[in-house]
Design a protein around this motif. Sequence first.
Motif, PDB file in Angstrom:
ATOM      1  N   LEU A  18      35.639 105.334  23.403  1.00 23.68           N
ATOM      2  CA  LEU A  18      36.684 104.325  23.262  1.00 23.68           C
ATOM      3  C   LEU A  18      36.251 103.092  24.027  1.00 23.68           C
ATOM      4  N   ARG A  19      36.650 101.923  23.559  1.00 18.19           N
ATOM      5  CA  ARG A  19      36.392 100.699  24.315  1.00 18.19           C
ATOM      6  C   ARG A  19      37.710  99.987  24.574  1.00 18.19           C
ATOM      7  N   LEU A  20      37.996  99.780  25.844  1.00 16.36           N
ATOM      8  CA  LEU A  20      39.151  99.001  26.239  1.00 16.36           C
ATOM      9  C   LEU A  20      38.747  97.548  26.445  1.00 16.36           C
ATOM     10  N   SER A  21      39.679  96.656  26.138  1.00 14.21           N
ATOM     11  CA  SER A  21      39.474  95.235  26.371  1.00 14.21           C
ATOM     12  C   SER A  21      40.578  94.701  27.262  1.00 14.21           C
ATOM     13  N   CYS A  22      40.246  93.686  28.023  1.00 13.41           N
ATOM     14  CA  CYS A  22      41.222  93.004  28.875  1.00 13.41           C
ATOM     15  C   CYS A  22      41.010  91.507  28.660  1.00 13.41           C
ATOM     16  N   ALA A  23      41.932  90.904  27.943  1.00 15.45           N
ATOM     17  CA  ALA A  23      41.834  89.487  27.627  1.00 15.45           C
ATOM     18  C   ALA A  23      42.549  88.664  28.691  1.00 15.45           C
ATOM     19  N   ALA A  24      41.888  87.611  29.130  1.00 15.29           N
ATOM     20  CA  ALA A  24      42.448  86.759  30.174  1.00 15.29           C
ATOM     21  C   ALA A  24      42.876  85.426  29.596  1.00 15.29           C
ATOM     22  N   SER A  25      43.937  84.879  30.173  1.00 19.31           N
ATOM     23  CA  SER A  25      44.378  83.536  29.817  1.00 19.31           C
ATOM     24  C   SER A  25      44.869  82.846  31.082  1.00 19.31           C
ATOM     25  N   GLY A  26      44.854  81.540  31.054  1.00 18.42           N
ATOM     26  CA  GLY A  26      45.311  80.779  32.200  1.00 18.42           C
ATOM     27  C   GLY A  26      44.202  80.346  33.137  1.00 18.42           C
ATOM     28  N   ARG A  27      43.238  81.212  33.344  1.00 20.64           N
ATOM     29  CA  ARG A  27      42.073  80.915  34.176  1.00 20.64           C
ATOM     30  C   ARG A  27      40.879  81.624  33.564  1.00 20.64           C
ATOM     31  N   LYS A  76      33.987  84.732  25.953  1.00 23.17           N
ATOM     32  CA  LYS A  76      35.238  85.154  25.318  1.00 23.17           C
ATOM     33  C   LYS A  76      36.361  85.341  26.322  1.00 23.17           C
ATOM     34  N   ASN A  77      36.005  85.324  27.618  1.00 23.54           N
ATOM     35  CA  ASN A  77      36.995  85.528  28.674  1.00 23.54           C
ATOM     36  C   ASN A  77      37.638  86.909  28.580  1.00 23.54           C
ATOM     37  N   VAL A  78      36.802  87.905  28.362  1.00 25.28           N
ATOM     38  CA  VAL A  78      37.266  89.275  28.157  1.00 25.28           C
ATOM     39  C   VAL A  78      36.473  90.238  29.034  1.00 25.28           C
TER      40      VAL A  78
END
Length: 124
Positions: A18-27, A76-78
Amino acid sequence: QVQLVESGGRLVQAGGSLRLSCAASGRTLSDYAMAWFRQGLGTEREFVAGITRSGGSTFYANSVNDRFIISRDSAKNVLYLRMNSLKPEDTAVYYCAARTILGDWWQSAGYDYWGQGIQVTVSS
């Protein structure tokens, strides 16, 4: 301030990946050292993996070493967590976290920002 949103969690059979992703926004994520934590039912939140700002160094809990891979894509900021050879004991809610000041990776109190968490369930 950065906002973090995890995705990719689901039910998977033991031995699967499985691959988890964590997307960032704001910074931008490159401003932070990043980590993945997890919390099983009735257990404390525990450190899984960490990665430095540059991505040049990674750190893993003994329980996932050689099975999980943490990585980051600055463009991608991920943040990612690749999980291989999954076991039922990997079942937990997985959280990504960001910290501005370096310290002990496994200390959850040292992290400034957290995602809402994503459920991963591994069936036997």
